[in-house]
Design an enzyme around this catalytic site. Structure first.
Site, PDB file in Angstrom:
ATOM      1  N   GLY A 143      32.677 -20.283 -13.075  1.00 34.12           N
ATOM      2  CA  GLY A 143      32.652 -18.903 -12.617  1.00 34.12           C
ATOM      3  C   GLY A 143      32.920 -18.801 -11.132  1.00 34.12           C
ATOM      4  N   THR A 144      32.388 -19.735 -10.362  1.00 31.99           N
ATOM      5  CA  THR A 144      32.629 -19.746  -8.916  1.00 31.99           C
ATOM      6  C   THR A 144      34.111 -19.936  -8.613  1.00 31.99           C
ATOM      7  OG1 THR A 144      30.403 -20.533  -8.379  1.00 31.99           O
ATOM      8  CG2 THR A 144      32.146 -21.002  -6.779  1.00 31.99           C
ATOM      9  N   GLN A 185      26.707 -12.027 -15.190  1.00 33.71           N
ATOM     10  CA  GLN A 185      25.404 -11.790 -15.813  1.00 33.71           C
ATOM     11  C   GLN A 185      25.464 -10.838 -16.995  1.00 33.71           C
ATOM     12  OE1 GLN A 185      22.567 -13.261 -15.445  1.00 33.71           O
ATOM     13  NE2 GLN A 185      23.127 -14.533 -13.704  1.00 33.71           N
ATOM     14  N   SER A 187      31.336 -16.394 -16.242  1.00 26.68           N
ATOM     15  CA  SER A 187      31.003 -17.814 -16.360  1.00 26.68           C
ATOM     16  C   SER A 187      30.338 -18.070 -17.701  1.00 26.68           C
ATOM     17  CB  SER A 187      30.060 -18.218 -15.218  1.00 26.68           C
ATOM     18  OG  SER A 187      29.816 -19.603 -15.226  1.00 26.68           O
ATOM     19  N   ALA A 188      30.849 -19.034 -18.455  1.00 29.65           N
ATOM     20  CA  ALA A 188      30.427 -19.233 -19.843  1.00 29.65           C
ATOM     21  C   ALA A 188      28.965 -19.642 -19.982  1.00 29.65           C
ATOM     22  CB  ALA A 188      31.324 -20.271 -20.512  1.00 29.65           C
ATOM     23  N   HIS A 189      28.442 -20.435 -19.051  1.00 23.61           N
ATOM     24  CA  HIS A 189      27.078 -20.931 -19.240  1.00 23.61           C
ATOM     25  C   HIS A 189      26.039 -19.838 -19.059  1.00 23.61           C
ATOM     26  CE1 HIS A 189      25.563 -21.340 -14.987  1.00 23.61           C
ATOM     27  NE2 HIS A 189      26.850 -21.204 -14.750  1.00 23.61           N
ATOM     28  N   CYS A 193      10.263 -19.833   0.570  1.00 20.86           N
ATOM     29  CA  CYS A 193       9.571 -21.123   0.545  1.00 20.86           C
ATOM     30  C   CYS A 193      10.010 -21.998  -0.622  1.00 20.86           C
ATOM     31  CB  CYS A 193       8.063 -20.910   0.495  1.00 20.86           C
ATOM     32  SG  CYS A 193       7.545 -19.721  -0.734  1.00 20.86           S
TER      33      CYS A 193
END
Length: 481
Positions: free
Chosen positions: A69-70, A177, A194-196, A320
């Site tokens: 996807g990136t 998403q 993005s497939a995952h 954090c």
């Protein structure tokens, strides 16, 4: 162990597993070759492209597969900017885009381009009119996610697309998403996914570019995937990605209704059962499976570790929990509390009993973390501000106590201490000043810039502002009650 981090990566869908195994036997050959094995591979690739294009809502020849996807985002932004370089070099995107978009924007600026970041409301959504006003005559591309990856808020894609169409600016939508839940509103010019994220295998992205959009791929020319994604196609993964996208879409309506009810339960029970918590994101216009909340006076990293020990896998945008010790850019843009941040994103098939058990465990886990951090007891139990003392107080606050008359102002030295410590120290001494008095917190943790104003809003105190200090910054709070 319940896995509640589907927004990061959804478990592999059974259909994806079946398609992956089958295509390992049938789809190993080069689909560009004319012999029998190559023709069989080409048929599988074409069928996967048609299935993915149907789900996206585009023509098969408008869609290519990328290694992630990136990679799809980077190729889409670079190609659109290059194709419209005669128009200008101005890029527009919302402040809560995925890091892949913001990284591409930073690279564009470094290469001499300009970038405008559109602010969002406290819910995480852009105002479409504000987005439209950011478009200029030299704007080459606008980017807007369909739904936020951290808080689940859906964006007004249709109305933003209308502004872009009126301005003659193509709109790239990052649908990573949301695509598994349904098609994106019409009006976009480029789309990535993005497939995952929907239960397909990792290593497959989608890039769709509408016909008529000026697009010039950067980098060496490649004959595969219309020249927009170089390299040999990972055909088994592509077939599995397309098959699983079709499968999750078929299940989406029923599963969305079921998970939305579970998320509504989480939103209500967390707000009612955990003191000093802020549930963030839009309560209505949101993805069905994502809920995010921030717990005041809580160390996010410890909270996630404790939930993991209790058997629950969740994620966080708290500073954090990152190596940079800076709050999530999404939470920062929204202006909401970042400390003790928890994102729960339910995968398909999540059992209601697992959610119930999480809700039973959470209050005790939060209370335990607060106890170890020395949060004032009355703040934890009654939710009241202004408690002084308390068990296990963390030292280092520069406030003077025990005077007969309260001081008009106090200074708390929290330098070198990470959030939520500066906020905890503020809570301990706010009652030591009279109404109208001030507490100045010295802190060098970037998260304090976000969390102290958020604390003031939650505790109904006045945030006066920030001023430079010898180290870090001085945050001034006025007691209202």
């Amino acid at each position: 162990m319940p896995y509640f981090d589907a927004a990061s990566s959804a478990p592999l869908h059974p259909v994806a597993r079946q398609a992956l195994m089958a295509s390992l036997d049938e789809g190993w050959a080069d689909p560009a070759r004319l012999y029998r094995e190559g023709r069989r591979a080409r048929m599988l690739l074409d069928a996967a492209r048609e299935a993915a294009a149907e789900a996206v809502g585009c023509r098969p020849d408008e869609l290519v597969f990328t290694p992630s996807g990136t990679a799809a985002v980077h190729a889409g932004i670079a190609g659109a900017l290059s194709g419209r370089r005669r128009v200008g070099r101005h890029l527009v995107a919302s402040a809560v885009e995925h890091s892949s978009v913001l990284h591409a924007a930073a690279a564009h600026e470094a290469a001499g381009g300009s970038f405008a970041e559109v602010p969002v409301e406290r819910t995480g959504a852009v105002d479409s009119a504000v987005f439209g006003a950011s478009l200029r005559a030299d704007t080459a591309l606008a980017c807007l996610q369909s739904a936020n990856h951290e808080v689940g808020t859906e964006q007004p894609v249709a109305s933003v697309a209308a502004h872009c169409r009126e301005a003659g600016v193509p709109l790239l939508v990052d649908a990573a998403q949301s695509l598994g839940w349904g098609p994106v509103a019409d009006g976009w010019s480029l789309l990535t996914a993005s497939a995952h994220k929907w239960g397909g295998p990792a290593g497959v992205g989608l890039l769709a570019v509408r016909k008529g959009v000026r697009f010039a791929p950067l980098g060496p020319a490649d004959e595969r995937e219309s020249g927009r994604s170089a390299g040999f196609e990972n055909l088994p993964a592509i077939v599995a990605a397309a098959a699983s996208l079709r499968a999750v879409r078929a299940e989406a309506d029923a599963e969305a209704a079921r998970l939305r009810a579970l998320v509504d339960l989480v939103r209500a029970r967390v707000a009612a059962g955990v003191p000093d918590v802020e549930v963030v994101g839009d309560p209505e216009r949101r993805l069905p499976h994502v809920v995010t909340f921030s717990c005041l006076y809580v160390d996010g990293e410890t909270l996630l570790h404790e939930l993991d020990r209790a058997g629950f896998s969740v994620s966080s945008g708290s500073s954090c929990t990152s190596s940079t010790l800076t709050p999530s850019h999404v939470l920062k843009a929204m202006g909401v509390l970042s400390e003790g941040n928890v994102r729960v994103s339910l995968p398909a098939g999540t059992a209601a009993s697992d959610v119930e058990r999480f809700l039973d465990v959470l209050p005790g886990v939060v209370a335990g973390v607060r106890e170890r951090l020395g949060v004032p007891v009355s703040d934890r139990v009654s939710g009241g501000a202004g408690a002084v003392g308390g068990a296990g107080a963390v030292g280092g606050a520069g406030a003077v106590r025990g005077a007969v008359a309260p001081a008009a102002s106090l200074v708390v030295d929290a330098l070198g201490r990470r959030c939520p410590i500066p906020v905890i120290e503020l809570a301990k001494v706010i009652g030591d000043v009279p109404v109208g008095g001030t507490v100045t917190v010295l802190a060098d943790d970037e998260a304090a810039r976000l969390d102290i104003p958020a604390w003031c809003e939650m505790r109904e105190q006045e945030y006066v502002g920030e001023r430079p200090a010898e180290r870090g910054a001085a945050y001034v709070v006025r007691r209202l009650g």
